[in-house]
Design a protein around this motif. Sequence first.
Motif, PDB file in Angstrom:
ATOM      1  N   VAL A  51       1.228   3.504   8.505  1.00  0.00           N
ATOM      2  CA  VAL A  51       2.449   2.452   8.168  1.00  0.00           C
ATOM      3  C   VAL A  51       1.794   1.481   7.560  1.00  0.00           C
ATOM      4  CG1 VAL A  51       4.524   1.527   8.652  1.00  0.00           C
ATOM      5  CG2 VAL A  51       3.641   3.575  10.033  1.00  0.00           C
ATOM      6  N   PRO A  52       1.766   1.259   6.046  1.00  0.00           N
ATOM      7  CA  PRO A  52       1.443  -0.077   5.385  1.00  0.00           C
ATOM      8  C   PRO A  52       2.444  -1.160   5.900  1.00  0.00           C
ATOM      9  CG  PRO A  52       1.058   1.966   3.764  1.00  0.00           C
ATOM     10  CD  PRO A  52       2.140   2.375   5.119  1.00  0.00           C
ATOM     11  N   PHE A  53       2.025  -2.383   5.674  1.00  0.00           N
ATOM     12  CA  PHE A  53       2.916  -3.332   6.506  1.00  0.00           C
ATOM     13  C   PHE A  53       2.429  -4.589   6.179  1.00  0.00           C
ATOM     14  CE2 PHE A  53       4.225  -6.221   9.912  1.00  0.00           C
ATOM     15  CZ  PHE A  53       5.491  -5.932  10.003  1.00  0.00           C
ATOM     16  N   ARG A  54       3.246  -5.402   5.568  1.00  0.00           N
ATOM     17  CA  ARG A  54       3.470  -6.891   5.767  1.00  0.00           C
ATOM     18  C   ARG A  54       4.653  -7.736   5.913  1.00  0.00           C
ATOM     19  NH1 ARG A  54       0.181  -9.728   0.792  1.00  0.00           N
ATOM     20  NH2 ARG A  54      -1.556 -10.057   2.037  1.00  0.00           N
ATOM     21  N   GLU A  55       4.731  -8.477   7.059  1.00  0.00           N
ATOM     22  CA  GLU A  55       5.726  -9.165   7.172  1.00  0.00           C
ATOM     23  C   GLU A  55       7.382  -8.684   7.265  1.00  0.00           C
ATOM     24  OE1 GLU A  55       5.507 -12.557   4.413  1.00  0.00           O
ATOM     25  OE2 GLU A  55       3.738 -13.252   5.189  1.00  0.00           O
ATOM     26  N   ILE A  82      -0.041   0.719  12.770  1.00  0.00           N
ATOM     27  CA  ILE A  82       0.603  -0.328  11.713  1.00  0.00           C
ATOM     28  C   ILE A  82      -0.458  -0.933  10.866  1.00  0.00           C
ATOM     29  CG2 ILE A  82       2.277  -2.344  11.622  1.00  0.00           C
ATOM     30  CD1 ILE A  82       3.514   0.183  12.662  1.00  0.00           C
ATOM     31  N   LEU A  83      -0.450  -0.974   9.799  1.00  0.00           N
ATOM     32  CA  LEU A  83      -1.734  -1.373   8.789  1.00  0.00           C
ATOM     33  C   LEU A  83      -1.254  -2.676   8.192  1.00  0.00           C
ATOM     34  CD1 LEU A  83      -2.329   2.049   7.290  1.00  0.00           C
ATOM     35  CD2 LEU A  83      -3.081   1.336   9.294  1.00  0.00           C
ATOM     36  N   LEU A  96      -4.431   0.205   2.084  1.00  0.00           N
ATOM     37  CA  LEU A  96      -4.342   0.220   3.576  1.00  0.00           C
ATOM     38  C   LEU A  96      -4.274   1.427   4.047  1.00  0.00           C
ATOM     39  CD1 LEU A  96      -1.376  -2.531   3.647  1.00  0.00           C
ATOM     40  CD2 LEU A  96      -3.591  -2.864   4.447  1.00  0.00           C
ATOM     41  N   ILE A  97      -3.685   2.233   3.265  1.00  0.00           N
ATOM     42  CA  ILE A  97      -3.784   3.995   3.678  1.00  0.00           C
ATOM     43  C   ILE A  97      -5.077   4.322   3.692  1.00  0.00           C
ATOM     44  CG2 ILE A  97      -2.963   6.233   3.175  1.00  0.00           C
ATOM     45  CD1 ILE A  97      -0.285   5.049   1.991  1.00  0.00           C
ATOM     46  N   MET A 113       1.576   9.478   5.383  1.00  0.00           N
ATOM     47  CA  MET A 113       1.597   8.094   4.537  1.00  0.00           C
ATOM     48  C   MET A 113       2.926   7.762   4.816  1.00  0.00           C
ATOM     49  SD  MET A 113      -0.724   9.936   1.844  1.00  0.00           S
ATOM     50  CE  MET A 113      -0.346   8.745   0.355  1.00  0.00           C
ATOM     51  N   HIS A 114       3.465   6.712   5.534  1.00  0.00           N
ATOM     52  CA  HIS A 114       4.963   6.694   5.831  1.00  0.00           C
ATOM     53  C   HIS A 114       5.384   5.142   5.613  1.00  0.00           C
ATOM     54  CE1 HIS A 114       8.684   7.619   7.956  1.00  0.00           C
ATOM     55  NE2 HIS A 114       8.282   8.834   8.384  1.00  0.00           N
ATOM     56  N   ASP A 115       6.312   4.993   4.644  1.00  0.00           N
ATOM     57  CA  ASP A 115       7.114   3.717   4.413  1.00  0.00           C
ATOM     58  C   ASP A 115       7.591   3.445   5.926  1.00  0.00           C
ATOM     59  OD1 ASP A 115       6.109   3.889   2.097  1.00  0.00           O
ATOM     60  OD2 ASP A 115       8.051   4.082   1.127  1.00  0.00           O
TER      61      ASP A 115
END
Length: 279
Positions: A51-55, A82-83, A96-97, A113-115
Amino acid sequence: LWLQLSCSGEGSAPGGKQSRGGPHQPCPLPAPLLPVEEEPSWGPHRLALLVPFRERFEELLAFVPYMHRFLSKKRIRHHIFILNQVDHFRFNRASLINVGFLESGNDTDYIAMHDVDLLPLNEQLDYSFPEAGPFHVASPELHPLYHYKTYVGGILLLTKQHYEMCNGMSNRFWGWGREDDEFYRRIKGAGLQVRRPSGITTGYDTFQHLHDPAWRKRDQKRIAAQKQEQFKVDREGGLNNVRYRIESRTALSVAGAPCTVLNILLDCDTNETPWCTFG
Protein backbone atom coordinates in the motif's frame (compact mmCIF):
# COMPACT_ATOMS: atom_id res chain seq x y z
CA LEU A 1 -3.30 7.60 19.88
CA TRP A 2 -3.80 10.40 17.37
CA LEU A 3 -4.61 7.86 14.66
CA GLN A 4 -7.31 6.31 16.83
CA LEU A 5 -8.87 9.67 17.73
CA SER A 6 -8.73 11.36 14.34
CA CYS A 7 -11.72 9.52 12.87
CA SER A 8 -13.96 10.93 15.60
CA GLY A 9 -12.47 14.42 15.49
CA GLU A 10 -11.45 14.27 19.16
CA GLY A 11 -7.71 14.52 18.57
CA SER A 12 -5.24 16.87 17.01
CA ALA A 13 -2.52 16.11 14.55
CA PRO A 14 1.02 15.80 15.89
CA GLY A 15 2.35 19.20 16.94
CA GLY A 16 -1.10 20.41 17.99
CA LYS A 17 -2.39 21.03 14.48
CA GLN A 18 -5.98 20.13 13.77
CA SER A 19 -6.50 17.51 11.08
CA ARG A 20 -7.63 18.86 7.72
CA GLY A 21 -10.88 18.22 5.92
CA GLY A 22 -14.58 18.37 6.70
CA PRO A 23 -16.30 17.35 9.94
CA HIS A 24 -15.48 13.86 11.08
CA GLN A 25 -18.13 11.19 11.59
CA PRO A 26 -18.24 9.15 14.80
CA CYS A 27 -16.20 5.97 14.62
CA PRO A 28 -18.38 2.88 14.09
CA LEU A 29 -17.77 0.01 16.46
CA PRO A 30 -15.60 -2.48 14.59
CA ALA A 31 -16.84 -5.99 13.97
CA PRO A 32 -14.73 -8.72 15.57
CA LEU A 33 -11.70 -9.56 13.48
CA LEU A 34 -11.32 -13.06 12.13
CA PRO A 35 -8.14 -14.84 13.20
CA VAL A 36 -5.63 -15.87 10.59
CA GLU A 37 -6.01 -19.62 11.01
CA GLU A 38 -3.05 -21.84 10.38
CA GLU A 39 -5.00 -24.66 8.77
CA PRO A 40 -5.02 -26.29 5.31
CA SER A 41 -8.27 -24.62 4.22
CA TRP A 42 -6.41 -21.31 4.04
CA GLY A 43 -4.22 -22.64 1.23
CA PRO A 44 -0.44 -22.63 0.77
CA HIS A 45 0.03 -19.12 -0.63
CA ARG A 46 0.58 -15.85 1.25
CA LEU A 47 -0.22 -12.38 -0.07
CA ALA A 48 1.87 -9.25 0.52
CA LEU A 49 -0.59 -6.36 0.33
CA LEU A 50 1.57 -3.39 -0.75
CA VAL A 51 0.00 0.00 0.00
CA PRO A 52 1.86 3.14 -1.19
CA PHE A 53 1.18 5.85 1.35
CA ARG A 54 1.81 9.44 2.38
CA GLU A 55 -0.18 11.49 4.91
CA ARG A 56 -3.56 9.87 4.31
CA PHE A 57 -4.25 8.72 7.85
CA GLU A 58 -8.04 8.92 7.71
CA GLU A 59 -8.08 6.51 4.77
CA LEU A 60 -5.55 4.24 6.48
CA LEU A 61 -7.76 3.96 9.56
CA ALA A 62 -10.54 2.56 7.40
CA PHE A 63 -8.37 0.52 5.04
CA VAL A 64 -6.33 -1.72 7.34
CA PRO A 65 -9.14 -3.26 9.45
CA TYR A 66 -11.45 -3.50 6.45
CA MET A 67 -8.95 -5.34 4.26
CA HIS A 68 -7.86 -7.63 7.10
CA ARG A 69 -11.48 -8.72 7.60
CA PHE A 70 -12.14 -8.99 3.87
CA LEU A 71 -9.15 -11.23 3.21
CA SER A 72 -9.64 -13.28 6.38
CA LYS A 73 -13.23 -14.06 5.40
CA LYS A 74 -11.85 -15.36 2.09
CA ARG A 75 -9.25 -17.43 4.02
CA ILE A 76 -6.33 -15.73 2.31
CA ARG A 77 -3.11 -15.62 4.29
CA HIS A 78 -1.85 -12.06 4.06
CA HIS A 79 0.44 -9.40 5.44
CA ILE A 80 -0.38 -5.69 4.99
CA PHE A 81 2.62 -3.43 4.30
CA ILE A 82 2.09 0.35 4.52
CA LEU A 83 4.81 1.90 2.33
CA ASN A 84 5.16 5.33 3.89
CA GLN A 85 7.29 7.78 1.89
CA VAL A 86 9.01 10.08 4.40
CA ASP A 87 11.57 11.90 2.21
CA HIS A 88 11.10 15.38 0.70
CA PHE A 89 10.74 14.30 -2.91
CA ARG A 90 7.45 14.15 -4.79
CA PHE A 91 5.34 11.05 -4.25
CA ASN A 92 6.53 8.02 -6.22
CA ARG A 93 3.98 5.21 -6.09
CA ALA A 94 5.91 2.89 -8.40
CA SER A 95 9.18 3.11 -6.46
CA LEU A 96 7.34 2.47 -3.20
CA ILE A 97 5.85 -0.70 -4.67
CA ASN A 98 9.33 -1.79 -5.79
CA VAL A 99 10.59 -1.24 -2.24
CA GLY A 100 7.64 -3.10 -0.76
CA PHE A 101 8.31 -6.03 -3.06
CA LEU A 102 11.98 -6.18 -2.02
CA GLU A 103 11.20 -5.82 1.69
CA SER A 104 8.17 -8.12 1.91
CA GLY A 105 10.17 -11.23 2.80
CA ASN A 106 10.31 -14.80 1.58
CA ASP A 107 7.17 -15.93 3.41
CA THR A 108 4.96 -14.19 0.82
CA ASP A 109 4.78 -15.46 -2.76
CA TYR A 110 2.44 -12.96 -4.43
CA ILE A 111 1.64 -9.27 -4.15
CA ALA A 112 -1.30 -6.91 -4.43
CA MET A 113 -0.47 -3.40 -5.60
CA HIS A 114 -3.32 -1.76 -3.69
CA ASP A 115 -4.45 1.88 -3.44
CA VAL A 116 -5.29 2.92 0.12
CA ASP A 117 -8.46 4.73 -1.00
CA LEU A 118 -10.12 1.77 -2.75
CA LEU A 119 -12.15 -0.75 -0.75
CA PRO A 120 -13.71 -3.86 -2.40
CA LEU A 121 -17.42 -4.11 -1.57
CA ASN A 122 -18.24 -7.30 -3.47
CA GLU A 123 -17.07 -10.45 -1.69
CA GLN A 124 -17.02 -12.33 -4.99
CA LEU A 125 -13.86 -10.45 -5.99
CA ASP A 126 -10.92 -12.83 -6.25
CA TYR A 127 -7.72 -12.13 -4.30
CA SER A 128 -6.31 -15.64 -4.63
CA PHE A 129 -2.92 -16.63 -6.03
CA PRO A 130 -2.77 -15.39 -9.69
CA GLU A 131 -0.91 -18.36 -11.11
CA ALA A 132 -2.12 -17.81 -14.70
CA GLY A 133 -0.86 -14.23 -14.87
CA PRO A 134 -1.48 -10.71 -13.50
CA PHE A 135 -5.05 -10.35 -12.22
CA HIS A 136 -6.55 -6.86 -12.31
CA VAL A 137 -9.12 -6.78 -9.51
CA ALA A 138 -10.13 -3.13 -10.13
CA SER A 139 -10.89 -3.65 -13.80
CA PRO A 140 -12.09 -0.79 -16.05
CA GLU A 141 -15.62 -2.24 -16.03
CA LEU A 142 -15.71 -1.99 -12.21
CA HIS A 143 -13.49 0.88 -11.11
CA PRO A 144 -15.54 3.97 -10.15
CA LEU A 145 -13.27 6.40 -12.08
CA TYR A 146 -10.99 4.82 -14.71
CA HIS A 147 -12.57 2.93 -17.60
CA TYR A 148 -10.03 2.70 -20.44
CA LYS A 149 -9.17 -0.83 -21.56
CA THR A 150 -5.42 -0.74 -20.80
CA TYR A 151 -5.92 0.47 -17.22
CA VAL A 152 -4.21 -1.76 -14.62
CA GLY A 153 -4.19 0.57 -11.59
CA GLY A 154 -6.06 0.53 -8.31
CA ILE A 155 -5.66 -3.14 -7.37
CA LEU A 156 -3.43 -5.53 -9.31
CA LEU A 157 -2.30 -9.01 -8.20
CA LEU A 158 0.92 -10.65 -9.47
CA THR A 159 3.04 -13.56 -8.43
CA LYS A 160 6.48 -12.51 -7.31
CA GLN A 161 7.95 -14.41 -10.25
CA HIS A 162 5.84 -12.43 -12.73
CA TYR A 163 6.72 -9.11 -11.07
CA GLU A 164 10.42 -9.96 -11.40
CA MET A 165 9.88 -10.86 -15.08
CA CYS A 166 8.71 -7.25 -15.57
CA ASN A 167 11.68 -5.88 -13.57
CA GLY A 168 9.07 -4.25 -11.35
CA MET A 169 7.84 -0.74 -12.11
CA SER A 170 9.69 2.26 -13.50
CA ASN A 171 11.22 4.60 -10.90
CA ARG A 172 10.93 7.65 -13.19
CA PHE A 173 7.34 8.59 -12.31
CA TRP A 174 7.36 11.30 -9.63
CA GLY A 175 4.02 12.94 -8.91
CA TRP A 176 0.66 11.42 -9.70
CA GLY A 177 -0.28 9.19 -12.62
CA ARG A 178 0.98 7.29 -15.68
CA GLU A 179 3.14 4.71 -13.87
CA ASP A 180 0.40 2.08 -14.30
CA ASP A 181 0.17 2.73 -18.04
CA GLU A 182 3.90 2.16 -18.38
CA PHE A 183 3.62 -1.02 -16.29
CA TYR A 184 0.91 -2.36 -18.62
CA ARG A 185 3.43 -2.18 -21.45
CA ARG A 186 5.99 -3.99 -19.28
CA ILE A 187 3.48 -6.77 -18.64
CA LYS A 188 2.92 -7.17 -22.38
CA GLY A 189 6.67 -7.03 -23.04
CA ALA A 190 7.20 -9.89 -20.58
CA GLY A 191 4.73 -12.04 -22.54
CA LEU A 192 2.11 -11.97 -19.77
CA GLN A 193 -1.65 -11.61 -20.22
CA VAL A 194 -3.74 -9.46 -17.88
CA ARG A 195 -6.84 -11.24 -16.58
CA ARG A 196 -9.86 -9.55 -15.02
CA PRO A 197 -12.91 -10.50 -12.93
CA SER A 198 -15.89 -12.15 -14.60
CA GLY A 199 -19.45 -12.56 -13.37
CA ILE A 200 -19.36 -9.42 -11.19
CA THR A 201 -22.71 -7.66 -11.58
CA THR A 202 -22.21 -4.69 -9.23
CA GLY A 203 -20.58 -2.49 -11.90
CA TYR A 204 -19.16 0.84 -10.69
CA ASP A 205 -20.56 0.12 -7.20
CA THR A 206 -18.11 -2.76 -6.76
CA PHE A 207 -15.68 -0.52 -4.83
CA GLN A 208 -15.86 2.33 -2.37
CA HIS A 209 -13.55 5.18 -3.31
CA LEU A 210 -12.47 7.04 -0.16
CA HIS A 211 -10.54 9.87 -1.83
CA ASP A 212 -11.93 13.39 -1.42
CA PRO A 213 -10.47 15.55 -4.23
CA ALA A 214 -11.94 18.74 -2.79
CA TRP A 215 -9.48 18.88 0.10
CA ARG A 216 -6.75 16.41 -0.87
CA LYS A 217 -5.39 17.56 -4.21
CA ARG A 218 -3.37 15.17 -6.35
CA ASP A 219 0.11 16.22 -7.45
CA GLN A 220 -0.46 16.37 -11.21
CA LYS A 221 2.13 19.02 -12.00
CA ARG A 222 4.41 18.28 -14.98
CA ILE A 223 7.93 19.73 -14.67
CA ALA A 224 10.71 20.13 -17.28
CA ALA A 225 10.66 17.16 -19.71
CA GLN A 226 8.22 15.18 -17.56
CA LYS A 227 5.30 15.65 -19.94
CA GLN A 228 7.18 13.90 -22.76
CA GLU A 229 8.82 11.30 -20.49
CA GLN A 230 5.52 10.05 -19.08
CA PHE A 231 4.61 8.42 -22.41
CA LYS A 232 7.92 6.56 -22.83
CA VAL A 233 8.75 3.01 -21.79
CA ASP A 234 11.60 2.80 -19.30
CA ARG A 235 13.63 -0.10 -20.68
CA GLU A 236 16.45 0.08 -18.13
CA GLY A 237 15.07 0.86 -14.67
CA GLY A 238 12.86 -0.90 -12.14
CA LEU A 239 13.63 -3.36 -9.38
CA ASN A 240 17.26 -3.39 -10.45
CA ASN A 241 17.95 0.28 -9.70
CA VAL A 242 15.43 1.57 -7.13
CA ARG A 243 17.37 3.68 -4.62
CA TYR A 244 16.06 3.85 -1.07
CA ARG A 245 16.70 3.47 2.64
CA ILE A 246 14.38 2.04 5.28
CA GLU A 247 14.27 4.58 8.10
CA SER A 248 12.18 2.32 10.35
CA ARG A 249 10.00 -0.78 10.31
CA THR A 250 7.13 -0.85 12.80
CA ALA A 251 4.49 -3.47 13.52
CA LEU A 252 1.15 -1.79 14.24
CA SER A 253 -2.41 -2.78 15.03
CA VAL A 254 -5.18 -0.56 13.63
CA ALA A 255 -8.49 -1.33 15.37
CA GLY A 256 -7.16 -4.81 16.05
CA ALA A 257 -5.87 -5.44 12.50
CA PRO A 258 -2.13 -6.07 12.13
CA CYS A 259 0.10 -4.33 9.60
CA THR A 260 3.72 -3.32 9.12
CA VAL A 261 4.64 0.31 8.42
CA LEU A 262 7.85 0.86 6.47
CA ASN A 263 9.11 4.44 6.67
CA ILE A 264 10.91 4.79 3.33
CA LEU A 265 13.42 7.38 2.18
CA LEU A 266 13.59 7.33 -1.61
CA ASP A 267 16.57 8.78 -3.43
CA CYS A 268 16.53 10.70 -6.70
CA ASP A 269 19.19 11.50 -9.29
CA THR A 270 18.13 15.02 -10.28
CA ASN A 271 20.23 14.76 -13.44
CA GLU A 272 18.10 11.83 -14.59
CA THR A 273 14.70 12.93 -13.30
CA PRO A 274 14.78 16.62 -12.31
CA TRP A 275 11.00 16.52 -11.87
CA CYS A 276 11.36 14.58 -8.57
CA THR A 277 11.43 17.95 -6.78
CA PHE A 278 9.31 21.08 -7.09
CA GLY A 279 12.45 23.21 -7.49
